[in-house]
Design a protein around this motif. Structure first.
Motif, PDB file in Angstrom:
ATOM      1  N   TYR A  41       0.841  -1.191   0.000  1.00  0.00           N
ATOM      2  CA  TYR A  41       0.000   0.000   0.000  1.00  0.00           C
ATOM      3  C   TYR A  41       0.882   1.250   0.000  1.00  0.00           C
ATOM      4  O   TYR A  41       1.935   1.293   0.636  1.00  0.00           O
ATOM      5  CB  TYR A  41      -0.909  -0.036   1.237  1.00  0.00           C
ATOM      6  CG  TYR A  41      -1.553   1.284   1.568  1.00  0.00           C
ATOM      7  CD1 TYR A  41      -2.401   1.923   0.668  1.00  0.00           C
ATOM      8  CD2 TYR A  41      -1.306   1.906   2.787  1.00  0.00           C
ATOM      9  CE1 TYR A  41      -2.984   3.137   0.965  1.00  0.00           C
ATOM     10  CE2 TYR A  41      -1.887   3.118   3.104  1.00  0.00           C
ATOM     11  CZ  TYR A  41      -2.718   3.734   2.191  1.00  0.00           C
ATOM     12  OH  TYR A  41      -3.276   4.941   2.498  1.00  0.00           O
ATOM     13  N   THR A  71      -3.462   6.271  -4.904  1.00  0.00           N
ATOM     14  CA  THR A  71      -2.937   5.572  -3.718  1.00  0.00           C
ATOM     15  C   THR A  71      -1.447   5.267  -3.794  1.00  0.00           C
ATOM     16  O   THR A  71      -0.776   5.186  -2.763  1.00  0.00           O
ATOM     17  CB  THR A  71      -3.698   4.249  -3.494  1.00  0.00           C
ATOM     18  OG1 THR A  71      -3.687   3.487  -4.709  1.00  0.00           O
ATOM     19  CG2 THR A  71      -5.129   4.518  -3.057  1.00  0.00           C
ATOM     20  N   HIS A  72      -0.905   5.084  -4.994  1.00  0.00           N
ATOM     21  CA  HIS A  72       0.502   4.708  -5.137  1.00  0.00           C
ATOM     22  C   HIS A  72       1.323   5.777  -5.868  1.00  0.00           C
ATOM     23  O   HIS A  72       2.378   5.485  -6.430  1.00  0.00           O
ATOM     24  CB  HIS A  72       0.614   3.365  -5.855  1.00  0.00           C
ATOM     25  CG  HIS A  72       0.082   2.206  -5.057  1.00  0.00           C
ATOM     26  ND1 HIS A  72      -1.257   2.034  -4.806  1.00  0.00           N
ATOM     27  CD2 HIS A  72       0.725   1.185  -4.432  1.00  0.00           C
ATOM     28  CE1 HIS A  72      -1.430   0.944  -4.069  1.00  0.00           C
ATOM     29  NE2 HIS A  72      -0.249   0.421  -3.830  1.00  0.00           N
ATOM     30  N   PRO A 115      -4.530   3.773  -9.256  1.00  0.00           N
ATOM     31  CA  PRO A 115      -3.410   3.638  -8.324  1.00  0.00           C
ATOM     32  C   PRO A 115      -2.188   4.486  -8.653  1.00  0.00           C
ATOM     33  O   PRO A 115      -1.582   5.090  -7.755  1.00  0.00           O
ATOM     34  CB  PRO A 115      -3.078   2.144  -8.386  1.00  0.00           C
ATOM     35  CG  PRO A 115      -4.362   1.499  -8.772  1.00  0.00           C
ATOM     36  CD  PRO A 115      -5.014   2.458  -9.722  1.00  0.00           C
ATOM     37  N   GLU A 117     -10.563   3.437  -8.454  1.00  0.00           N
ATOM     38  CA  GLU A 117      -9.501   4.454  -8.354  1.00  0.00           C
ATOM     39  C   GLU A 117      -8.379   4.142  -9.327  1.00  0.00           C
ATOM     40  O   GLU A 117      -8.320   3.057  -9.916  1.00  0.00           O
ATOM     41  CB  GLU A 117      -8.967   4.552  -6.920  1.00  0.00           C
ATOM     42  CG  GLU A 117      -8.251   3.322  -6.405  1.00  0.00           C
ATOM     43  CD  GLU A 117      -6.748   3.506  -6.223  1.00  0.00           C
ATOM     44  OE1 GLU A 117      -6.221   4.607  -6.472  1.00  0.00           O
ATOM     45  OE2 GLU A 117      -6.092   2.525  -5.841  1.00  0.00           O
ATOM     46  N   VAL A 148     -10.811   6.452  -3.190  1.00  0.00           N
ATOM     47  CA  VAL A 148      -9.875   5.469  -2.657  1.00  0.00           C
ATOM     48  C   VAL A 148     -10.540   4.730  -1.503  1.00  0.00           C
ATOM     49  O   VAL A 148     -11.668   5.013  -1.137  1.00  0.00           O
ATOM     50  CB  VAL A 148      -8.560   6.127  -2.200  1.00  0.00           C
ATOM     51  CG1 VAL A 148      -7.844   6.758  -3.377  1.00  0.00           C
ATOM     52  CG2 VAL A 148      -8.812   7.164  -1.112  1.00  0.00           C
ATOM     53  N   SER A 149      -9.829   3.788  -0.923  1.00  0.00           N
ATOM     54  CA  SER A 149     -10.303   2.850   0.091  1.00  0.00           C
ATOM     55  C   SER A 149     -10.938   1.643  -0.599  1.00  0.00           C
ATOM     56  O   SER A 149     -11.031   1.577  -1.840  1.00  0.00           O
ATOM     57  CB  SER A 149     -11.275   3.474   1.094  1.00  0.00           C
ATOM     58  OG  SER A 149     -11.382   2.641   2.244  1.00  0.00           O
ATOM     59  N   ASN A 197      -1.545  -4.870  -2.851  1.00  0.00           N
ATOM     60  CA  ASN A 197      -2.343  -3.743  -3.337  1.00  0.00           C
ATOM     61  C   ASN A 197      -1.499  -2.954  -4.333  1.00  0.00           C
ATOM     62  O   ASN A 197      -0.412  -2.488  -3.969  1.00  0.00           O
ATOM     63  CB  ASN A 197      -2.707  -2.873  -2.131  1.00  0.00           C
ATOM     64  CG  ASN A 197      -3.570  -1.678  -2.451  1.00  0.00           C
ATOM     65  OD1 ASN A 197      -3.854  -1.403  -3.600  1.00  0.00           O
ATOM     66  ND2 ASN A 197      -3.958  -0.953  -1.416  1.00  0.00           N
TER      67      ASN A 197
END
Length: 416
Positions: free
Chosen positions: A122, A374-375, A370, A368, A358-359, A175
């Motif tokens: 993550y 998130t990334h 990534p 989303e 996200v989530s 993830n």
């Protein structure tokens, strides 16, 4: 009367709660209080002795309530119920998944130590390992699921870090690619570099599978961490984390939690207890929906690679890990839109039922990007190596009717 060992999903309704202590309320109340009254000074002394590790709790002794930073009925009952799923000796609930992860790392790592971590993880975890821990003289080495135990061991030796390795941290499924890592390899590497003077602990992030579909403690892992925000909470209305494991490790985690003060509050604890009652029902429906969604994506002309565990085939090493460690393919599906970032954005911008956020793990389906969300803080080199491309979309499948989810994906893909 015949005794029966009830299943966890049955025990989620009542385990650890005594209605007679709460005016007969069928559900545990919210204990919205900072402190608790002692009956006597002697009782207060006894409670503190246990809380600070000056003595062990007696077999039939009730754990005394002192102060909500140390313990609270809502958290205590919640932690007992979470232990049932993973068959853990102890659990500690935190204010967020990252507070759970960072507390574990700060407790078991010291300046000069090394953490061996799976890639990808993550984005928040990646940031903590590669941007925060180095400020404290703690450094990370990444390994991939294509490396054998022997290759990972040699990599650590070649780096001259054999004496400094203190933790193997693994997130599986990873993830956002659903890459699987073998817990057996992680345990083998940790044991190779452990000694009588130095224990190398294995920590697994099990957020993607929740406490239902994978149980790392049964495969040699020492500590399991969760973002309880995800499947455990399951309604996108709270932030929480959890750590589970054996008492010898959890005592250290609990102690640091006490003095960092990053435990969850009673309201969050109560909400999580509510969520646990429907955990299996929710996750089962989400997994069923994911089968249908992944099947649709696999045959769509505008979709490239689909990252879904249910599509693994016998003969693949990943399939072998799946059969050994997991009981379900889960409800996380990632896929590549044919084209680039602009095409991925067109798809995301035209979703009508699925929410762009996200989530994951909640009742509603979420999507989303990534690489830019998130990334985004993961190095470009690592993103490329791990397959987190500009074309990649991550879906968290919810409990809606699968035909409606597929309709939404289909109409958005038509715009690409």
């Amino acid at each position: 009367m015949q005794n029966r060992q009830f299943h966890p999903e049955s025990l989620m309704m009542t385990f650890g709660y005594k209605p007679e202590l709460s005016e007969g309320a069928v559900k545990c109340p919210i204990f919205q209080t900072s402190t608790f009254v002692f009956k006597t000074a002697e009782e207060g002394k006894a409670f503190f002795q246990v809380a600070y590790g000056q003595r062990e709790k007696q077999p039939n002794e009730e754990l005394g309530l002192i102060y909500s930073r140390l313990n609270n009925p809502d958290l205590q009952i919640l932690e007992e119920r979470l232990c049932l799923w993973d068959e853990a000796e102890e659990c500690a609930v935190f204010e967020s998944g990252m507070s759970a992860i960072s507390t574990v790392m700060l407790e078991f790592l010291r300046p000069g130590d090394v953490i061996l971590y799976s890639k990808p993880v993550y984005g928040g975890t990646d940031h903590f390992i590669n941007k925060v821990l180095p400020e404290y003289g703690i450094h990370g080495i990444g390994f991939t699921n294509s490396q054998s135990a022997e290759e990972v061991i040699q990599m650590v030796k070649d780096a001259g870090l054999a004496s400094k390795l203190k933790m193997v941290y693994v997130e599986t499924p990873a993830n956002p690619t659903n890459a699987l890592f073998d817990f057996g390899i992680c345990r083998e590497v940790a044991d190779k570099f452990s000694s009588a003077e130095k224990e190398v602990v294995v920590v697994a992030d099990n957020t993607y599978m929740g406490p239902l579909w994978q149980h790392p403690l049964k495969h040699g892992v020492d500590l399991v961490v969760y973002s309880a925000t995800k499947y455990i909470g399951g309604h996108s209305d709270l932030i929480a984390g959890a750590v589970l494991g054996k008492s010898k490790h959890m005592k250290r985690v609990r102690t640091l939690r006490t003095f960092l003060g990053n435990m969850a509050g009673p309201w969050t604890g109560w909400l999580l207890m509510r969520s646990l009652e429907t955990l299996k029902v929710r996750m089962t429906q989400q997994a069923r929906n994911a089968v249908e969604v992944a099947g649709f994506l696999k045959s769509h002309p505008k979709v490239g690679k689909v990252f879904y565990l249910g599509h693994l085939q016998p003969g693949d090493v990943q399939y072998d890990i799946f059969k050994k460690q997991l009981s379900c393919a889960g409800a996380m599906v990632s896929f590549e839109v044919k084209g680039g970032e602009a095409d991925a954005f067109v798809f995301l911008n035209h979703l009508r039922l699925i929410k762009l956020a996200v989530s994951l793990g909640s009742t509603e389906s979420l999507a989303e990007h990534p690489a830019t969300m998130t990334h985004c803080d993961v190095s470009e080199e690592d993103r490329k190596e791990m397959g987190i491309s500009e074309r990649l979309i991550r879906l968290s499948i919810g409990v809606e009717h699968h035909e409606d989810i597929i309709w939404d994906i289909s109409q958005a893909l038509e715009r690409v």
